[in-house]
Design an enzyme around this catalytic site. Structure first.
Site, PDB file in Angstrom:
ATOM      1  CD  GLU A  46      54.827  94.718  19.036  1.00  0.00           C
ATOM      2  OE1 GLU A  46      54.352  94.670  17.903  1.00  0.00           O
ATOM      3  OE2 GLU A  46      55.973  94.288  19.320  1.00  0.00           O
TER       4      GLU A  46
ATOM      5  CE  LYS B  45      55.437  96.178  14.243  1.00  0.00           C
ATOM      6  NZ  LYS B  45      55.351  94.810  14.822  1.00  0.00           N
TER       7      LYS B  45
ATOM      8  CB  CYS C   2      58.181  95.434  17.516  1.00  0.00           C
ATOM      9  SG  CYS C   2      58.896  93.802  17.870  1.00  0.00           S
TER      10      CYS C   2
END
Length: 259
Positions: A40, A106, A142
């Site tokens: 990321e 995300k 994440c």
């Protein structure tokens, strides 16, 4: 299939970070990787304004990554930032090379441990999986790793491996949580989980989540197959889809779901 996890330390300079992608992709391809995974925020680290660096998927930064991937005959996965219509950015995983050029935005934003990602980042809404040479890879970023339902949704879309790209926030117990969550998500969906994080920069960028390292490969039964420490490094690992079939036969948690 051989997959590379490139644990790097991104700077705030997208051009310099592109040089890192170029060098590490060449190194991974020389090692036989077909899929090359970066963390990321590969395009630009957290802790600086992201709006000025954000570009669309058809912009020059993503285009340059595609050229790098095609030059080496691989598929590259790397974190970048794309503009959002509401003035924020989206935290996007670019998948490019070999005819692929798509993004995953995300879904779960890091509004935790005193950080508020949603202040500057707009959430995505849909899981994404891509097929490379007959292997389906799910994508996660994440904080997504804390949400098992996403990993099961990716398995329902045919994923036998999930690529997790992260810039993990440091702090007491955070590395241990990372390791636990990666292994747990592998068990939740009986899939490989290949988690690539930013290396530990050893610098505090105003409390921004800029990485702890410890990129990890977890088997479909939650075993740690390979792992790095905090410094930059490279993992080359084999994804064996037959082991997924064996794991799902032995531990049919996907088939046994009631909710």
């Amino acid at each position: 299939m051989r997959v590379a996890l490139c644990q790097i330390t991104s700077s705030s300079d997208p051009a310099a970070n592109l040089d890192l992608v170029r060098a590490e992709t060449a190194r991974a391809a020389a090692g036989g990787a077909r899929v090359v995974v970066f963390p990321e925020a590969t395009m630009c680290r957290f802790g600086v304004p992201l709006g000025p660096v954000a570009e669309p998927l058809d912009g020059p930064w993503a285009g340059a990554v595609r050229d790098i991937a095609d030059e080496h005959g691989v598929v590259v996965v790397a974190g970048m930032f794309t503009p959002s219509p509401d003035g924020r950015v989206t935290n996007t995983l670019l998948v490019t090379g070999g005819g692929h050029h798509v993004g995953y935005d995300k879904i779960h934003l890091f509004d935790a441990f005193g950080f508020t990602e949603s202040r500057t980042v707009a959430p995505g809404s849909a899981p994404v999986a891509v097929e490379v040479d007959g292997v389906t890879f799910g994508l996660a970023t994440c904080y997504d790793v804390r949400f098992p339902e996403l990993f099961r949704a990716l398995a329902d879309r045919g994923a036998t491996a999930v690529l997790v790209c992260a810039s993990w926030g440091s702090g007491p117990g955070k590395r241990e949580q990372w390791e636990l969550l990666v292994r747990a998500r592998a068990l939740d969906c009986t899939s490989w989980v290949l988690a690539c994080g930013q290396a530990d920069p050893r610098v505090d960028h105003g409390g921004a989540p800029t990485g702890v390292g410890y990129s990890t490969v977890a088997s479909p039964l939650g075993e740690v197959v390979e792992q790095l420490a905090g410094e930059p490094g490279l993992i080359l690992t084999e994804v064996d889809t037959e082991s997924v079939t064996r794991a799902r036969d032995a531990l049919p948690v996907l088939a046994n779901r009631r909710l």
